[in-house]
Design an enzyme around this catalytic site. Structure first.
Site, PDB file in Angstrom:
ATOM      1  N   LYS A   1       0.827  -1.212   0.000  1.00 47.26           N
ATOM      2  CA  LYS A   1       0.000   0.000   0.000  1.00 47.26           C
ATOM      3  C   LYS A   1       0.862   1.263   0.000  1.00 47.26           C
ATOM      4  CE  LYS A   1      -3.810  -2.363   2.274  1.00 47.26           C
ATOM      5  NZ  LYS A   1      -4.410  -2.715   1.017  1.00 47.26           N
ATOM      6  N   CYS A   2       1.879   1.262  -0.819  1.00 43.06           N
ATOM      7  CA  CYS A   2       2.858   2.346  -0.877  1.00 43.06           C
ATOM      8  C   CYS A   2       2.802   2.984  -2.261  1.00 43.06           C
ATOM      9  CB  CYS A   2       4.249   1.740  -0.606  1.00 43.06           C
ATOM     10  SG  CYS A   2       5.639   2.863  -0.817  1.00 43.06           S
ATOM     11  N   GLY A   3       3.180   4.243  -2.344  1.00 41.78           N
ATOM     12  CA  GLY A   3       3.262   4.896  -3.645  1.00 41.78           C
ATOM     13  C   GLY A   3       4.270   4.224  -4.571  1.00 41.78           C
TER      14      GLY A   3
END
Length: 168
Positions: free
Chosen positions: A41-43
């Site tokens: 769930k990271c850029g």
């Protein structure tokens, strides 16, 4: 590049596999390994696609990507082992091996990362992992040969050149 030996090769460390049991890093002795702390769930999560392309391109030449899930950066890897495996497979078609979720910084830092953080990257950074998707290339001799910042794309010229240098 600074110290490269925190009591041996990172491949000598015991760590669990994502789906249970041992990840048995010793099986990668004699291969080049791109070890990456990952998060769903990271850029930077789209880097999974580039990591998988590296896996597909070089796996037959004595290379593997090794994903190491970590939830220390803004809780960006909150899932269970099953959720992480499903996300990686369904979203990015990940085929490379993954370890259990570990801490990469602080008092709970996994021994694997104790052996990695002393290595300096091209920008002069050593020490704590800065963010998800920081990359370490372990050479065929089991020693760290390169460190790349989280923002460095897996298929960048620098990463590809470092991998190919280990495979030649």
């Amino acid at each position: 590049m600074t110290t490269n030996d925190r009591n041996g090769s990172p491949l000598d460390v015991e760590i669990g596999a994502l789906q249970g049991g041992s990840a048995d890093l010793s099986q990668y002795a004699g291969q080049a390994v791109l070890l990456v702390n990952v998060a769903s769930k990271c850029g930077l999560t789209p880097q999974y696609a580039g990591l998988e392309k590296l896996q597909e391109r070089y796996a037959g030449q004595g290379f593997t990507v090794l994903g190491v899930p970590c939830n220390q950066f803004l809780g960006q890897e909150p899932g269970t082992a099953e959720e992480i495996a499903e996300f990686c497979s369904a979203t990015y078609g990940v085929t490379f091996p993954m370890t259990e979720k570990v801490e990469v910084n602080g008092e709970g830092r996994h021994p694997l990362y104790e052996r990695l953080v002393g290595f300096t990257d091209a920008e002069g950074h050593s020490g704590d992992i800065r963010w998800n998707f920081e990359k370490f290339l372990i050479g065929k001799d089991g020693r760290v040969v390169a460190r790349f910042s989280p923002q460095t794309e897996p298929e960048s010229a620098a990463v590809v050149a470092a991998i190919e240098a280990q495979l030649s």
